[in-house]
Write an enzyme that holds these catalytic residues in place. Structure first.
Site, PDB file in Angstrom:
ATOM      1  N   ASP A 232      42.036  38.072  45.172  1.00  0.00           N
ATOM      2  CA  ASP A 232      43.366  37.772  45.694  1.00  0.00           C
ATOM      3  C   ASP A 232      43.631  36.296  45.424  1.00  0.00           C
ATOM      4  O   ASP A 232      42.725  35.530  45.124  1.00  0.00           O
ATOM      5  CB  ASP A 232      43.391  38.071  47.199  1.00  0.00           C
ATOM      6  CG  ASP A 232      44.797  37.966  47.770  1.00  0.00           C
ATOM      7  OD1 ASP A 232      45.750  38.099  46.987  1.00  0.00           O
ATOM      8  OD2 ASP A 232      44.914  37.730  48.977  1.00  0.00           O
TER       9      ASP A 232
ATOM     10  N   ASP B 275      40.665  38.703  51.837  1.00  0.00           N
ATOM     11  CA  ASP B 275      40.496  38.214  53.205  1.00  0.00           C
ATOM     12  C   ASP B 275      41.525  38.750  54.182  1.00  0.00           C
ATOM     13  O   ASP B 275      41.536  38.356  55.342  1.00  0.00           O
ATOM     14  CB  ASP B 275      40.533  36.682  53.230  1.00  0.00           C
ATOM     15  CG  ASP B 275      41.891  36.135  52.782  1.00  0.00           C
ATOM     16  OD1 ASP B 275      42.711  36.933  52.285  1.00  0.00           O
ATOM     17  OD2 ASP B 275      42.115  34.920  52.930  1.00  0.00           O
TER      18      ASP B 275
ATOM     19  N   ASP C 130      43.904  43.850  52.135  1.00  0.00           N
ATOM     20  CA  ASP C 130      42.839  43.993  51.152  1.00  0.00           C
ATOM     21  C   ASP C 130      41.823  45.061  51.538  1.00  0.00           C
ATOM     22  O   ASP C 130      40.992  45.448  50.713  1.00  0.00           O
ATOM     23  CB  ASP C 130      42.096  42.663  50.967  1.00  0.00           C
ATOM     24  CG  ASP C 130      42.991  41.574  50.395  1.00  0.00           C
ATOM     25  OD1 ASP C 130      43.823  41.911  49.531  1.00  0.00           O
ATOM     26  OD2 ASP C 130      42.863  40.409  50.806  1.00  0.00           O
TER      27      ASP C 130
END
Length: 775
Positions: free
Chosen positions: A464, A663, A667
């Site tokens: 990410d 995080d 996700d």
């Protein structure tokens, strides 16, 4: 003299008092355990409760002790390092493999089996020395047997050997019999059969020598194996003691983590007085003082004072972190200079340190898929060895030189002893145990052994952007008006709308407005559209803020504004459109600085052979600007949570081994779907729960460490398995006597016992090298 006072009406009735520590009823009598505090006498059911009371009388006597102190604490549980499914409340032997059970969480308490085996080892060694002198003394100029006569020497051997075989070696025979009863033949099966055969043969040779033909006599009588049995027992104890000590060392990392938490905390009472209370008595909401140089006792929030906190023990990062009122601190970290007053937020098993210890302990007990090979081989190995020993015995008895029976017993016992599969069984779990501890020291928490093995095979990494590649603390950079609305109005409405959002970009807009002197109002009818933006009503005006997709959903044409937005995106900024009363009115831009460690970490990951894909909900132009600066291989921009999981599935369909790092809550599905999920410890709890590996620091350096650790661990396991297989493949034929026809060499059972013990120790020593792995 303890002064007896009238009982407290709420604590006592008739002749009964309530133990203030455990809550049990205690009969009040002069003989009962008691202590006086603040003019009142308290009674206790045990010395342990009295000791706990005297360590913190304020806590128990004031009646503030919560129910948690009345709940009996679970005792230590024990498990087998080779068979983690075996869990017992007391120490003992594994019913499957016979190995000593070890505490599920290592402690400073000495190992009962190590203490017992050490004592038995020294007693066995004390008997082995005179036995060797009696049988082999003439080789060094001490013909004791000739001096006292063969018959007396044999009786002395019997007297020295019998206590060792029947008492010292009792654990061997108990485990050997248990393995037969449980139909799980293991190393103790072989040891019990081998030692038992040597002793029984010697017993018959000593007291019934007449049953043997004359050719079996060696000088004045039939040869015995008393000394061989005792030396074998001694050497096996030596190997077991070395192994148990080495196994204890694999828990050093966990013990080091446990030692990070102080034993006491300085509690501040409502009247301002302070005293040192046992850590186990600290409850949520307690106010505590952390003085310079002290360890933070529990996870807490700072309520007063400022200081620098050394978090390297938890995260592996050396630089101290500044903390002030409102900031959180983690139990086990070190307060450097200032004095802090903190309010306990998470205590006991809920602290991060306790959760780290639990995760590492779970990883130590988990099984890697590569262990399946060793398990499969071991299931057939012991029966095969017994068959080989029988065949060796029969071959020597039928075709060997005289005395054939002596040679036959020697070769069969040697085969049984040298083939003990302990090294084979330890090869994998001992490496996993050591790796889990080393990873914890470096801020890499391994959830299970399978995740570690899969991490070593990963060839593609999905990351990410926000919070992973970047700091995750964006700041407002631009406010552009697109119509007659002023920039101040656009920012005022946008900030009021984003005030209800918890997204990092929203926080940046709100903080940016405050820095510009704008008073941030409130929004009504607030609605968040996942992956697109937010909408609501501010001061009676309909306001929406989001990406291009959200504007299209509102039937707004953004083509004229895209050029201005693209300029911002090309600079690595995230551009968001603001619509007021259904009309496109402005653009706000936010930039999230890239972490200093990201570029070097990506370089190292590339060198390790990983292909890196950035999957972000951000605009493609912004994402590509960041990717170009960092050298990322592929960009997937504008993705929703379900798109990230679809990306993982797509890569799997193409035969890729995928690791996903993230995080956030969004996700979690992709983390769970990936071969290995890498959760940044700074993120959401659901992300951590969905991942196989947690990185406490929350940057790509943790991924580099995890990859390095995984590759080194699997390499270590393969080395262990290779040497364990090679050792048994080579050792069994040698013990059976394949070299005798050519070289006249036959392995002594004593040498076989030494070789067996050293093989286990060598496997452990190789695994312990992981403790020195540079991460």
């Amino acid at each position: 003299m303890i002064q007896v006072t009238e009982p407290h009406p709420q604590e006592r009735s008739s002749d009964q008092a309530k133990d203030p520590v455990c809550g049990m009823s205690v009969t009040m009598s002069p003989e009962a355990r008691q202590a006086n505090y603040d003019g009142e006498t308290f009674y206790f059911c045990s010395d342990k409760c009295q000791t706990r009371f005297e360590a913190d009388p304020i806590y128990y006597a004031s009646g503030t002790a919560s129910d948690h102190s009345m709940t009996p604490k679970a005792g230590t549980q024990y498990t087998c390092p080779m068979h983690p499914e075996i869990v017992r409340d007391e120490p003992g032997a594994c019913p499957i493999c016979g190995m000593a059970l070890e505490p599920m969480v290592p402690s400073d308490e000495p190992s009962e089996e190590l203490t017992d085996f050490t004592r038995r080892m020294w007693i066995s060694a004390a008997a082995a020395v005179p036995l060797v002198i009696l049988t082999m003394g003439e080789l060094v100029g001490l013909p004791v047997r000739d001096w006292i006569g063969h018959q007396l020497a044999t009786y002395l051997e019997f007297l020295l050997a019998t206590p060792i075989v029947l008492w010292a070696a009792k654990p061997f025979f108990v485990r050997g019999c248990a393995s037969i009863v449980n139909r799980s033949p293991n190393m103790w099966t072989l040891i019990a059969i081998g030692v038992g055969a040597a002793y029984l043969y010697s017993l018959v040779a000593t007291f019934l020598p007449g049953v043997f033909p004359d050719e079996y006599r060696m000088g004045a009588g039939v040869g015995t194996y008393f000394e061989a049995a005792v030396v074998i027992i001694t050497l096996i104890f030596v190997g077991q003691v070395l192994e148990l000590r080495a196994r204890e060392r694999t828990g050093d990392a966990i013990r080091a983590l446990l030692d990070l938490a102080p034993k006491t905390a300085r509690r501040i009472l409502p009247d301002g007085t302070e005293y040192d209370a046992p850590l186990e008595n600290i409850v949520e909401g307690d106010r505590l003082r952390v003085r310079p140089g002290d360890a933070v006792p529990v996870d807490a929030k700072v309520v007063d004072g400022t200081s620098s906190i050394d978090e390297s023990m938890i995260t592996g990062e050396p630089l101290p972190v500044e903390k002030g009122p409102g900031d959180t601190v983690t139990g086990g970290t070190i307060n450097k200079i200032g004095s802090l007053v903190i309010e306990a937020a998470r205590v006991g098993a809920d602290t991060m340190l306790s959760q780290i210890v639990e995760m590492v302990s779970n990883a130590r007990r988990s099984r890697a898929p590569i262990q399946g090979l060793a398990d499969q081989v071991s299931s057939y190995f012991v029966p095969t060895v017994v068959v080989v020993a029988i065949l060796s015995f029969a071959a020597w008895l039928g075709f060997g030189p005289e005395p054939a029976l002596v040679f036959a017993i020697a070769s069969a016992v040697s085969v049984l002893i040298i083939a003990c599969p302990c090294a084979l069984g330890l090869a994998t779990p001992i490496s996993i145990t050591t790796a889990a501890g080393r990873g914890a020291q470096a801020g890499v928490l391994i959830k299970d052994a399978e995740a570690l093995e899969r991490m070593a095979k990963v060839d593609t990494l999905i990351v990410d952007k926000t919070g992973t590649l970047t700091e995750g603390k964006p700041t407002l950079t631009d406010v552009n008006a697109l119509d007659d609305e002023s920039e101040e109005t656009i920012l005022t409405l946008a900030a009021a709308l984003e005030k209800g959002s918890e997204h990092p970009l929203a926080e940046a807009i709100v903080e940016g407005a405050k820095e510009r002197g704008i008073k941030v109002g409130n929004a009504e009818n607030f609605e968040a559209v996942t992956g697109k933006g937010v909408s609501g009503t501010v001061s009676g005006r309909a306001v929406a803020l989001g990406n291009t997709a959200m504007m299209r959903d509102m039937s707004l044409d953004t083509s004229a504004a895209e050029e201005a937005a693209d300029v911002l995106r090309s600079e690595g900024k995230t551009a968001m459109f603001v619509a007021i009363e259904g009309k496109l009115s402005g653009i706000v831009a936010v930039a999230d600085p890239i972490k200093e460690t990201t570029a070097e970490a990506i370089k190292q990951l590339h060198e390790a052979g990983l292909r890196i894909i950035m999957a972000t909900g951000d605009n493609e132009r912004t994402a590509r600007a960041v990717a170009q600066r960092l050298g990322i291989d592929e960009v997937r921009a504008g993705v929703l949570p379900e798109d990230k999981k679809a990306l993982v599935d797509e890569l799997h369909a193409n035969g890729k081994k995928v690791a996903m790092a993230g995080d956030g809550v969004n996700d979690a599905p992709a983390l769970a779907a990936a071969d290995v999920g890498l959760a940044m410890g700074t993120g959401a709890d659901v992300a951590v729960e969905s991942a196989g590996i947690t990185l406490l620091r929350g940057d790509l350096n943790g991924i580099v460490k995890a990859r390095t650790l995984a590759v080194a661990t699997i390499r270590n396991i393969r080395q262990n398995l290779f040497w364990a297989f090679a050792y048994n493949t080579l050792g069994v034929p040698l013990a059976a006597g394949v070299l005798y026809p050519v070289f006249g060499l036959l392995m002594s059972p004593m040498f076989a016992a030494a070789a067996m013990s050293l093989s286990s120790v060598s496997v452990i020593a190789n695994a312990l090298r992981l403790r020195r792995l540079w991460l």
